[in-house]
Design a protein around this motif. Structure first.
Motif, short mmCIF file in Angstrom:
data_model
loop_
_atom_site.label_atom_id
_atom_site.label_comp_id
_atom_site.label_asym_id
_atom_site.label_seq_id
_atom_site.Cartn_x
_atom_site.Cartn_y
_atom_site.Cartn_z
N SER A 134 27.82 29.58 21.26
CA SER A 134 28.50 28.65 20.36
C SER A 134 28.59 29.26 18.97
O SER A 134 27.77 30.09 18.59
CB SER A 134 27.73 27.34 20.27
OG SER A 134 27.65 26.72 21.52
N GLY A 135 29.57 28.85 18.22
CA GLY A 135 29.73 29.32 16.85
C GLY A 135 31.00 28.76 16.27
O GLY A 135 31.58 27.81 16.80
N GLY A 136 31.47 29.35 15.18
CA GLY A 136 32.73 28.95 14.60
C GLY A 136 33.85 29.03 15.61
O GLY A 136 34.75 28.19 15.65
N HIS A 137 33.80 30.03 16.44
CA HIS A 137 34.68 30.19 17.59
C HIS A 137 33.78 30.42 18.79
O HIS A 137 33.00 31.37 18.78
CB HIS A 137 35.62 31.40 17.42
CG HIS A 137 36.51 31.30 16.23
ND1 HIS A 137 37.66 30.57 16.23
CD2 HIS A 137 36.39 31.81 14.99
CE1 HIS A 137 38.24 30.66 15.04
NE2 HIS A 137 37.48 31.40 14.27
N GLY A 138 33.86 29.55 19.78
CA GLY A 138 33.01 29.71 20.96
C GLY A 138 33.32 30.99 21.69
O GLY A 138 34.45 31.48 21.68
N GLY A 139 32.31 31.58 22.32
CA GLY A 139 32.49 32.81 23.08
C GLY A 139 33.29 32.59 24.36
O GLY A 139 33.38 31.47 24.86
N ASP A 140 33.88 33.65 24.87
CA ASP A 140 34.67 33.59 26.10
C ASP A 140 33.81 33.80 27.33
O ASP A 140 32.80 34.50 27.28
CB ASP A 140 35.75 34.69 26.10
CG ASP A 140 36.79 34.47 25.03
OD1 ASP A 140 37.03 33.31 24.65
OD2 ASP A 140 37.37 35.47 24.57
N VAL A 141 34.23 33.21 28.45
CA VAL A 141 33.64 33.44 29.75
C VAL A 141 34.77 33.72 30.73
O VAL A 141 35.73 32.96 30.80
CB VAL A 141 32.83 32.22 30.25
CG1 VAL A 141 32.35 32.43 31.68
CG2 VAL A 141 31.66 31.94 29.34
N SER A 142 34.67 34.80 31.48
CA SER A 142 35.67 35.13 32.49
C SER A 142 34.96 35.31 33.82
O SER A 142 34.11 36.18 33.95
CB SER A 142 36.40 36.43 32.13
OG SER A 142 37.10 36.27 30.93
N LEU A 143 35.31 34.47 34.80
CA LEU A 143 34.71 34.52 36.12
C LEU A 143 35.76 34.22 37.18
O LEU A 143 36.77 33.59 36.90
CB LEU A 143 33.59 33.47 36.26
CG LEU A 143 32.36 33.65 35.40
CD1 LEU A 143 31.44 32.45 35.56
CD2 LEU A 143 31.63 34.91 35.77
N LYS A 144 35.49 34.62 38.40
CA LYS A 144 36.34 34.26 39.53
C LYS A 144 35.47 33.50 40.53
O LYS A 144 34.39 33.95 40.89
CB LYS A 144 36.92 35.51 40.20
CG LYS A 144 37.81 35.16 41.37
CD LYS A 144 38.45 36.38 41.98
CE LYS A 144 39.30 35.94 43.16
NZ LYS A 144 39.91 37.04 43.86
N ALA A 145 35.96 32.36 40.97
CA ALA A 145 35.21 31.53 41.91
C ALA A 145 35.22 32.14 43.30
O ALA A 145 36.11 32.91 43.65
CB ALA A 145 35.79 30.12 41.95
N GLY A 146 34.25 31.77 44.11
CA GLY A 146 34.16 32.25 45.48
C GLY A 146 35.16 31.58 46.40
O GLY A 146 35.74 30.55 46.07
N VAL A 147 35.35 32.16 47.55
CA VAL A 147 36.26 31.64 48.57
C VAL A 147 35.48 30.70 49.47
O VAL A 147 34.44 31.07 50.01
CB VAL A 147 36.87 32.79 49.40
CG1 VAL A 147 37.75 32.24 50.49
CG2 VAL A 147 37.64 33.73 48.50
N GLY A 148 35.96 29.48 49.62
CA GLY A 148 35.30 28.51 50.48
C GLY A 148 35.73 28.66 51.92
O GLY A 148 36.86 29.05 52.21
N LYS A 149 34.83 28.39 52.86
CA LYS A 149 35.18 28.43 54.28
C LYS A 149 35.80 27.12 54.73
O LYS A 149 36.66 27.10 55.60
CB LYS A 149 33.94 28.74 55.11
CG LYS A 149 33.44 30.14 54.91
CD LYS A 149 32.26 30.43 55.82
CE LYS A 149 31.79 31.86 55.61
NZ LYS A 149 30.67 32.20 56.49
N ALA A 150 35.35 26.00 54.15
CA ALA A 150 35.87 24.70 54.56
C ALA A 150 36.81 24.11 53.51
O ALA A 150 37.66 23.30 53.82
CB ALA A 150 34.71 23.73 54.80
N GLU A 151 36.65 24.51 52.24
CA GLU A 151 37.46 23.98 51.15
C GLU A 151 37.76 25.11 50.18
O GLU A 151 37.14 26.16 50.22
CB GLU A 151 36.71 22.86 50.43
CG GLU A 151 36.41 21.66 51.31
CD GLU A 151 35.67 20.58 50.55
OE1 GLU A 151 35.77 20.51 49.32
OE2 GLU A 151 34.97 19.79 51.21
N VAL A 152 38.70 24.88 49.26
CA VAL A 152 39.07 25.86 48.25
C VAL A 152 37.96 25.95 47.22
O VAL A 152 37.42 24.94 46.79
CB VAL A 152 40.40 25.47 47.58
CG1 VAL A 152 40.73 26.43 46.47
CG2 VAL A 152 41.51 25.43 48.61
#
Length: 71
Positions: free
Chosen positions: A51-69
């Protein structure tokens, strides 16, 4: 977690994998637990930017679900 700073900037934590001069570079993997239960979610991975004057960035990719997205 690095220690708190009094009167200075916060500490850094860097995870790095070594490179080589031939072939591919090293991999870095952070993985949550899996489940065989089709009705339950696998374990979560949580990454929180600073957190700060401008919050930091987060870049992630979610996993692949077997039963759902994945999220």
């Amino acid at each position: 977690m690095t220690g708190l700073a009094a009167g200075g900037t916060g500490g850094d934590l860097t995870l790095a994998v070594g490179g080589g001069d031939t072939g591919r570079g090293g991999n870095l993997m952070v993985a949550a637990g899996l489940t065989q239960d089709a009705g339950a979610a696998g374990g979560s991975v949580r990454v929180v930017a600073g957190s700060g004057g401008h919050g930091g960035d987060v870049s992630l990719k979610a996993g692949v679900g077997k039963a759902e997205v994945g999220g």
